[in-house]
Design an enzyme around this catalytic site. Structure first.
Site, mmCIF file in Angstrom:
data_model
loop_
_atom_site.group_PDB
_atom_site.id
_atom_site.type_symbol
_atom_site.label_atom_id
_atom_site.label_comp_id
_atom_site.label_asym_id
_atom_site.label_seq_id
_atom_site.Cartn_x
_atom_site.Cartn_y
_atom_site.Cartn_z
ATOM 1 N N ARG A 1 1.374 -1.278 0.274
ATOM 2 C CA ARG A 1 0.233 0.222 -0.135
ATOM 3 C C ARG A 1 0.667 1.357 -0.352
ATOM 4 O O ARG A 1 -0.067 2.134 0.150
ATOM 5 C CB ARG A 1 -1.405 0.610 1.181
ATOM 6 C CG ARG A 1 -2.447 -0.904 1.252
ATOM 7 C CD ARG A 1 -2.934 -0.874 2.761
ATOM 8 N NE ARG A 1 -3.847 -1.962 2.471
ATOM 9 C CZ ARG A 1 -5.005 -1.867 2.368
ATOM 10 N NH1 ARG A 1 -5.560 -0.697 3.151
ATOM 11 N NH2 ARG A 1 -5.802 -2.728 3.224
ATOM 12 N N ASP B 1 3.547 -20.547 17.893
ATOM 13 C CA ASP B 1 4.628 -19.800 17.460
ATOM 14 C C ASP B 1 4.944 -21.060 17.034
ATOM 15 O O ASP B 1 6.455 -20.873 16.232
ATOM 16 C CB ASP B 1 5.482 -18.598 18.010
ATOM 17 C CG ASP B 1 6.160 -17.788 17.488
ATOM 18 O OD1 ASP B 1 5.497 -17.495 16.054
ATOM 19 O OD2 ASP B 1 6.494 -17.771 17.481
ATOM 20 N N GLU C 1 15.693 -19.590 22.981
ATOM 21 C CA GLU C 1 16.188 -17.942 22.443
ATOM 22 C C GLU C 1 16.441 -17.425 23.749
ATOM 23 O O GLU C 1 16.006 -17.726 24.540
ATOM 24 C CB GLU C 1 14.427 -17.126 21.507
ATOM 25 C CG GLU C 1 14.138 -17.825 20.418
ATOM 26 C CD GLU C 1 13.153 -17.458 19.603
ATOM 27 O OE1 GLU C 1 13.078 -16.030 19.039
ATOM 28 O OE2 GLU C 1 11.868 -17.097 19.937
ATOM 29 N N LYS D 1 4.308 -18.869 7.919
ATOM 30 C CA LYS D 1 3.688 -18.897 9.139
ATOM 31 C C LYS D 1 2.788 -17.566 9.488
ATOM 32 O O LYS D 1 3.317 -16.155 9.749
ATOM 33 C CB LYS D 1 3.801 -19.857 10.019
ATOM 34 C CG LYS D 1 5.313 -19.071 10.660
ATOM 35 C CD LYS D 1 5.882 -19.569 12.050
ATOM 36 C CE LYS D 1 6.439 -18.397 12.872
ATOM 37 N NZ LYS D 1 7.437 -18.943 14.527
ATOM 38 N N ASP E 1 8.432 -22.784 5.674
ATOM 39 C CA ASP E 1 8.848 -22.647 6.894
ATOM 40 C C ASP E 1 10.635 -22.897 7.055
ATOM 41 O O ASP E 1 11.119 -23.739 6.839
ATOM 42 C CB ASP E 1 8.625 -24.792 7.947
ATOM 43 C CG ASP E 1 9.461 -24.444 9.400
ATOM 44 O OD1 ASP E 1 10.032 -23.756 9.800
ATOM 45 O OD2 ASP E 1 8.513 -25.579 10.052
ATOM 46 N N HIS E 2 11.394 -21.528 7.757
ATOM 47 C CA HIS E 2 12.647 -21.719 8.042
ATOM 48 C C HIS E 2 13.085 -22.220 8.315
ATOM 49 O O HIS E 2 14.422 -22.945 8.074
ATOM 50 C CB HIS E 2 12.780 -19.904 7.875
ATOM 51 C CG HIS E 2 12.872 -19.710 9.248
ATOM 52 N ND1 HIS E 2 11.467 -19.412 10.056
ATOM 53 C CD2 HIS E 2 13.997 -19.524 9.972
ATOM 54 C CE1 HIS E 2 11.934 -19.590 11.173
ATOM 55 N NE2 HIS E 2 13.163 -19.336 11.428
ATOM 56 N N HIS F 1 7.370 -25.471 14.073
ATOM 57 C CA HIS F 1 8.875 -26.247 13.298
ATOM 58 C C HIS F 1 8.913 -27.380 13.882
ATOM 59 O O HIS F 1 10.210 -27.821 13.614
ATOM 60 C CB HIS F 1 9.433 -24.563 13.675
ATOM 61 C CG HIS F 1 9.502 -23.733 13.640
ATOM 62 N ND1 HIS F 1 9.076 -22.940 12.340
ATOM 63 C CD2 HIS F 1 9.845 -21.981 13.810
ATOM 64 C CE1 HIS F 1 9.216 -21.714 12.105
ATOM 65 N NE2 HIS F 1 9.327 -21.209 13.172
#
Length: 509
Positions: A47, A241, A222, A154, A183-184, A246
């Site tokens: 946009r 998440d 993480e 995702k 899915d990285h 994953h």
């Protein structure tokens, strides 16, 4: 390697963070390796009212900051930027897509892209079905004379029912072989090497079953919190998440049977069988085998880390989990009785993703004085990130009198391959999509079965608002209750460090 056909990559949401941090830098790295088609263009769609020049200037900065192959970048970046184009439209308005169609016809004639299009939806999930329908309204999904593919980021739904609805909406417009659910995690080199480790080595393949493996861990930790994603994360949580996509994908790769061939269909068929074999979660499992936690404030390395409920965009009474651990079982011939322990969390001591295979101890404990040290447990660690590699832990005699045993490491690190370039996850996955290879992408039926497995957890938390939610200090390895999941009381989770070969200590503190 087969070169992809000429094509246009259309990125919806081109003004967003994903495009700048991941997509355009990955495409530039492919350009530097001469892996892009001769006729190739990127069309950014959003946009935001900017022109080609402004878009190229912004992407030039992103490439310099995030691309991997930046040596002599000034000699190459100008030629690459000429492949970038931009179109400002309201992506929710169907009439606006006539401008998109006209722009693509123009690019086809200039770049010789032959009408081959990949639509990458780097947008909020609420727009997935809308964009697909608008593409279809203008006939831009038809594969009569060219290929048309769509890449979906995702989350693929937020529960079992919404995943079915999203799949149904997409399949009303595209065929399954046109849909690429990215899915990285599956693009990481160590994840792909898992298949080679298992099926190309006779030393491992005969041991990869319930007769020799005691249990398996899958960890994705993480060290950061929710950062500026508090509003999104508070409606998602660790289960949606990380676990549903994953980590269950990693479980499938660890547990799958050998495919009949290395092809997308064969590998995806075997992964689906794993999801279909997951033992359904009963009420007892939801109380005993599922642990959720939420980080609370603490000082880490002399720095104050605030609690999750104090993060921007987070409800002050939130019961969203930032940590999740569970024990699951796969009820098939190979894995019956072998527990899989899966965990993920934020504000843990380090950022690390890995798979740990715990082999059963020798049947006769000859060296009993060493049992208390846990040295009977041989481990194979498959490190996904960081310090990617493979580590085998086994017992060796300490020189001198007696038979004192010490655990030693035999390890391989990808960083030691000095002449080998390890591609990034998005780099690999984008190239696969360009070439029409769906191997590392999630198929619709597998996606639905993964959601079906976790749906009882979602329902349990929804129907039992007072279900246990354990606090854990920032910088710790999560709630102490998660240690109780491990059946063997002499065993515990592996506490990894950022260096593959280090463990057992809080080396990040």
């Amino acid at each position: 390697m087969k070169r992809a056909d000429n094509q246009v990559l259309i990125i919806f949401g081109a003004s967003g963070d994903l495009t700048a941090r991941k997509l355009i830098p990955a495409i530039f790295d492919l350009f530097r390796q001469d892996l892009l088609p001769k006729g190739f263009a990127v069309l950014g769609v959003s946009r935001t009212e900017i022109n080609d020049t402004s878009f190229r200037e912004k992407m030039a900065g992103a490439i310099k900051e995030h691309a991997s192959l930046i040596e002599d970048i000034e000699l190459h970046i100008a030629d690459f930027l000429l492949k970038l184009h931009y179109l400002a439209i309201d992506t929710a308005a169907v009439d606006e897509y006539s401008k998109l169609k006209a722009k693509l016809i123009e690019i086809d004639s200039v770049e010789n892209t032959k009408g081959n299009y990949i639509y990458y939806l780097a947008t909020p999930p609420t727009l997935y079905s809308v964009i697909a329908q608008n593409i279809s309204h203008h006939g831009l999904q038809s594969e009569k004379d060219a290929f048309r593919r769509i890449v979906i980021e995702k989350p693929f739904g937020e529960d079992y029912q919404s995943a079915i609805e999203l799949n149904t909406a997409l399949l009303n417009i595209f065929n399954e072989n046109q849909i690429y659910r990215i899915d990285h995690y599956l693009g990481k080199e160590t994840v792909q090497n898992l298949l080679v480790t298992r099926f190309a080595n006779s030393i491992y393949e005969p041991l990869w079953n319930r007769n020799y493996i005691q249990h398996i861990e899958v960890t994705a930790a993480e060290s950061i919190g929710v950062e500026n994603r508090g509003g999104y994360y508070d409606h998602s949580g660790a289960l949606r998440d990380m676990i549903q996509n994953h980590l269950l994908q990693l479980v499938a790769l660890v547990a799958m049977e050998p495919p009949t061939e290395i092809s997308a269909a064969a590998i995806r068929n075997e992964k689906l069988k794993v999801f279909q074999s997951l033992r359904p979660l009963g009420e007892d499992d939801l109380f005993k085998n599922v642990i959720r936690g939420q980080y609370v404030a603490s000082n880490v390395r002399g720095k104050y880390n605030k609690a999750y409920r104090d993060e921007d965009g987070v409800d002050a009474q939130s019961r969203t989990e930032t940590y999740f651990a569970m024990k699951l079982f796969i009820d098939n011939w190979r894995w019956t009785g072998v527990p899989f322990y899966v965990r993920t969390g934020k504000r843990l001591p380090t950022r690390v993703s890995e798979i740990v295979i715990h082999f059963k101890p020798a049947p006769n404990h000859l060296f009993v004085e060493n049992d208390a040290l846990g040295l009977a447990d041989n481990q194979l660690i498959l490190r996904i990130h960081p310090d990617e590699g493979i580590l085998l832990k086994s017992g060796m005699k300490i020189p001198g009198a007696g038979y004192k045993v010490k655990s030693v490491n035999m390890d391989f690190h990808y960083k030691n391959l000095e002449e080998t370039y390890v591609p990034g996850a998005y780099e690999r996955l984008l190239l696969d999509c360009m070439c029409g290879d769906t191997t590392l992408y999630t198929r619709g039926d597998a996606l639905e079965n993964a959601w079906k497995f976790v749906q009882p957890i979602i329902d349990f938390w929804k129907n039992n608002p007072d279900a246990p939610l354990h606090g854990y200090p920032c910088g710790s390895w999560g709630p102490a209750e998660s240690d109780e999941l491990i059946e063997d009381k002499l065993q515990t989770w592996r506490f990894p460090c950022k260096n593959l070969s280090d463990d057992g200590i809080f080396c990040e503190l």
